[in-house]
Write a protein that holds these residues in place. Structure first.
Motif, mmCIF file in Angstrom:
data_model
loop_
_atom_site.group_PDB
_atom_site.id
_atom_site.type_symbol
_atom_site.label_atom_id
_atom_site.label_comp_id
_atom_site.label_asym_id
_atom_site.label_seq_id
_atom_site.Cartn_x
_atom_site.Cartn_y
_atom_site.Cartn_z
ATOM 1 N N ALA A 183 0.845 -1.194 0.000
ATOM 2 C CA ALA A 183 0.000 0.000 0.000
ATOM 3 C C ALA A 183 0.879 1.242 0.000
ATOM 4 N N HIS A 184 0.542 2.184 -0.863
ATOM 5 C CA HIS A 184 1.246 3.457 -0.961
ATOM 6 C C HIS A 184 0.227 4.570 -0.761
ATOM 7 N N LEU A 185 0.677 5.731 -0.304
ATOM 8 C CA LEU A 185 -0.238 6.779 0.130
ATOM 9 C C LEU A 185 -0.162 8.015 -0.757
ATOM 10 N N ALA A 186 -1.315 8.640 -0.951
ATOM 11 C CA ALA A 186 -1.411 9.953 -1.593
ATOM 12 C C ALA A 186 -2.222 10.851 -0.670
ATOM 13 N N ASP A 187 -1.861 12.132 -0.597
ATOM 14 C CA ASP A 187 -2.527 13.039 0.332
ATOM 15 C C ASP A 187 -3.921 13.435 -0.128
ATOM 16 N N SER A 188 -4.096 13.600 -1.430
ATOM 17 C CA SER A 188 -5.360 14.118 -1.939
ATOM 18 C C SER A 188 -5.765 13.370 -3.192
ATOM 19 N N ALA A 189 -7.012 13.589 -3.618
ATOM 20 C CA ALA A 189 -7.498 12.938 -4.827
ATOM 21 C C ALA A 189 -6.684 13.362 -6.045
ATOM 22 N N THR A 190 -6.345 14.648 -6.133
ATOM 23 C CA THR A 190 -5.573 15.131 -7.285
ATOM 24 C C THR A 190 -4.203 14.472 -7.334
ATOM 25 N N GLU A 191 -3.534 14.406 -6.188
ATOM 26 C CA GLU A 191 -2.238 13.725 -6.139
ATOM 27 C C GLU A 191 -2.396 12.252 -6.501
ATOM 28 N N GLY A 192 -3.510 11.637 -6.046
ATOM 29 C CA GLY A 192 -3.754 10.240 -6.370
ATOM 30 C C GLY A 192 -3.894 10.001 -7.858
ATOM 31 N N ILE A 193 -4.598 10.899 -8.554
ATOM 32 C CA ILE A 193 -4.756 10.770 -10.004
ATOM 33 C C ILE A 193 -3.400 10.859 -10.688
ATOM 34 N N ILE A 194 -2.585 11.829 -10.264
ATOM 35 C CA ILE A 194 -1.256 11.995 -10.863
ATOM 36 C C ILE A 194 -0.413 10.741 -10.646
ATOM 37 N N ASP A 195 -0.392 10.249 -9.408
ATOM 38 C CA ASP A 195 0.410 9.067 -9.096
ATOM 39 C C ASP A 195 -0.109 7.837 -9.828
ATOM 40 N N ALA A 196 -1.429 7.722 -9.959
ATOM 41 C CA ALA A 196 -2.002 6.563 -10.651
ATOM 42 C C ALA A 196 -1.583 6.540 -12.110
#
Length: 255
Positions: free
Chosen positions: A56-69
């Motif tokens: 499991a890896h973490l992203a702070d926000s939905a926007t950061e999650g989209i970028i990381d995905a």
């Protein structure tokens, strides 16, 4: 969120029972991205990940999650509806608009059946209540992951515009047979530009998509990192006009 009374949760795959625990056959290693670093959901998934067929890896926000995905080869996103940045429907729309194709699992609080149906029809692969026992949550995440083979092809991690290539996993830019390694931020910035060749990207768009939070008009961070990226590309022979300044507007990628 409820917790099981034993420490070895169900993890799917070919199994047989020994009392209340589950003995698990060899399973593929998946990578999941959990949005909402400070949430109980994140703490549970990360704490228990050693016993699961995923990391499991973490992203702070939905926007950061989209970028990381988009940039980092994950196999699924697990999104708590109370994570900062967006609600579930916003996340699903942004994921669709950005070209995210990996499964998205929503974990939400008490809500109506109509809301759950709306979220599923908007593109979620599953919707879990926050009150679901952890064992069931893990089993349902695994069920989604089993329907998706772990990402193995390097081609899925490579962007190409003309003779410029970017390996998103290795964070390596290539041009005319030469390579240069990028920092994580430089990689996200170049990936954003390469996914939108010839499109003028404003500083606001660049900042919010690369750094994942609201743009400060007084910041010169975008300009500084564009300068860093030009130097990196220049080191492998790419001309400065690969990253063009559009006066009064922003930047655009072109060869």
């Amino acid at each position: 969120m409820m917790f099981p009374t034993y420490r070895k949760p169900f993890v799917g795959g070919d199994t047989h029972r020994r009392g209340t625990a589950t003995v698990v056959a060899d399973l593929p290693a998946y990578r999941i991205l959990v949005v909402g670093r400070e949430s109980m959901l994140a703490r549970v998934l990360v704490h228990e990940s050693a016993a699961q067929p995923w990391t499991a890896h973490l992203a702070d926000s939905a926007t950061e999650g989209i970028i990381d995905a988009l940039d980092s080869g994950y196999d699924a996103i697990v999104f708590g509806e109370h994570a900062p940045g967006h609600d579930a429907l916003d996340l699903l729309r942004e994921a669709s608009d950005s070209g995210v194709t990996i499964p998205i699992i929503i974990v939400g609080g008490p809500c109506s059946s109509e809301h759950r149906v709306e979220v599923l029809r908007a593109g979620a692969d599953d919707f879990l209540a926050e009150s679901v026992p952890v064992e069931e949550m893990f089993a349902r995440i695994e069920a989604v992951l089993r329907r998706r083979k772990p990402i193995a092809s390097a081609r899925q991690h490579t962007l190409r515009v003309g003779t410029l290539e970017l390996d998103l996993v290795e964070r390596r830019a290539s041009y005319a047979g030469l390579d240069v390694l990028l920092t994580s931020t430089e990689c996200r910035l170049l990936a954003l530009m390469m996914r939108n060749p010839g499109v003028v990207m404003t500083r606001t768009i660049i900042f919010e998509r690369v750094w994942g939070y609201r743009f400060d008009p007084g910041s010169n961070r975008v300009d500084v990192y564009i300068g860093h990226l030009r130097k990196r590309l220049g080191a492998i022979g790419a001309a400065k006009n690969w990253l063009k300044t559009v006066r009064g507007a922003g930047y655009a990628l072109g060869g």
